[in-house]
Enzyme design. Sequence first.
Site, PDB file in Angstrom:
ATOM      1  N   LYS A 100       7.209  68.453  65.126  1.00 16.75           N
ATOM      2  CA  LYS A 100       6.514  67.766  64.035  1.00 16.75           C
ATOM      3  C   LYS A 100       6.810  68.555  62.775  1.00 16.75           C
ATOM      4  O   LYS A 100       6.284  69.647  62.580  1.00 16.75           O
ATOM      5  CB  LYS A 100       5.011  67.699  64.296  1.00 16.75           C
ATOM      6  CG  LYS A 100       4.267  66.979  63.191  1.00 16.75           C
ATOM      7  CD  LYS A 100       2.764  67.102  63.301  1.00 16.75           C
ATOM      8  CE  LYS A 100       2.129  66.532  62.051  1.00 16.75           C
ATOM      9  NZ  LYS A 100       0.698  66.847  61.967  1.00 16.75           N
ATOM     10  N   GLY A 161      -6.791  65.806  56.475  1.00 16.91           N
ATOM     11  CA  GLY A 161      -8.173  66.263  56.565  1.00 16.91           C
ATOM     12  C   GLY A 161      -9.144  65.545  55.653  1.00 16.91           C
ATOM     13  O   GLY A 161     -10.325  65.871  55.649  1.00 16.91           O
ATOM     14  N   ASN A 210      -6.491  64.326  63.995  1.00 15.29           N
ATOM     15  CA  ASN A 210      -7.111  65.533  64.521  1.00 15.29           C
ATOM     16  C   ASN A 210      -8.565  65.633  64.041  1.00 15.29           C
ATOM     17  O   ASN A 210      -9.515  65.521  64.801  1.00 15.29           O
ATOM     18  CB  ASN A 210      -6.296  66.749  64.072  1.00 15.29           C
ATOM     19  CG  ASN A 210      -6.724  68.058  64.716  1.00 15.29           C
ATOM     20  OD1 ASN A 210      -5.936  68.977  64.865  1.00 15.29           O
ATOM     21  ND2 ASN A 210      -7.967  68.214  65.143  1.00 15.29           N
TER      22      ASN A 210
END
Lengths: 265, 70
Positions: A100, A161, A210
Site C-alpha cells: 500500500k 482519519g 481503519n
Amino acid sequence: MSTDPWIVYDETLTSRLFLGTARYPSPKVMADAVEASRAEVLTVGMRRQAPSEVGGGSIWDRIAGLGRRILPNTAGCHTATEAVTLAEMAREIFDTDWIKLEVTGDDYNLQPDPYELIDASRRLIERGFKVFPYSTDDLVVCTRLRDLGCQVVMPWGSPIGTGKGLLNPYALETLRARLPDVSLVVDAGIGLPSHAAGAMELGFDGVLLNTAVARADDPVEMASAFAYAVNAGRIAYRAGAMAESETAEPSTPVVGTPFWHDRRA
Amino acid sequence: MRISVNGELTELNGLDGEPPRLDRVLVDLGYKDRKVAVAVNETFVPRTSWAERTIGTGDRLDVVAPIQGG
C-alpha cells in the site's frame, strides 16, 4: 453473506473490505473487530523498533495470528526514494509483494504527493511489486497510475482519519467511468457504513478503512455494520439503480383509485 | 566506533580490527533472530546480505519492525 468474487492481483477475495489494524482500544478488540468485519486483507505499518519491542507477544504476533492476507503500508514516507526503500523492507518482513503505497505531500491533511507517488509506483512495479497506491481523486493521476501497471488504484474519499465520507462523489464517479478495468478502492475518510455503501453503489470495487471501526464506541459492532454496508452497496451496484426523476410518480397504480368520481355525475 | 541506530548515536564496543559485518552488529544491538528489516544509509540491505555488508563509522542504520497500521 458474501458478494461476487473480486480478483485482486491474481488473488480471489470474497470480502471487499480492507481493514486497518491501528487505533483499537486493545489487541483483543482489534482481533474481534477483524472477525466481525470478515475482512480478508489487513493493513499494517512498519516503524523503527528497539530490540525489546520486537520480541514475542508483540502486536504483530496478534495480527499474524488472525491468518489474513497482509497489505503493508509505507505511511510516513515523503519521497519516492523513502517509499521504495520501505517497500523493499516490507517485502522481506511480510514476505509479500503487495504494498500500500503512501507518499505524503502535505503533513496537514496527509494529502498524497502525486509526483512522488507516480515515480515510486513506476520504480516499485519495475522491482516486481504489486502496488496499491493511495492517491487523491485526480483523474489524470489515477490514469497515470493505471497506465504504469497498477491494477488497483485507491483514491481518497476525504483526508485520513477525518470520517467525512465521500467529499467529491463526482470525481469518484468520473474515475469509475473512465477507468472501468482497474480495481478502484476508496481509501481514507470513510466514517460511516453509509459512506462505504455509497462508494460501493458508485461501482467501486472495495473500501479500505481503519478509524471508523477502531474509534467507534463499539468497534466490533461497527465492523459488523461495515461488512453489511459494503456488501449491500456492492449488491445494489450490480442490481442497477433506478433512474432519478425530478417529479413525483405514484408507486401505487392510479387506475381504480377509490373515492374518485367524475364531478359531472 | 560510533554509528547511528534508528536516529540515535550509538557506540559499538568490543570490536577487533576488522570492520564489523552487519549481522554481527545487529546481534550486538540485541536484534538476534528478530523480525526486522534493515536499511544502511537509507538503502535496503536484504537479510541474505547481512553477513557480507561491512559497517563503518558514521553509518546510519534503520531497523524497522511490523506495527499496527491503516
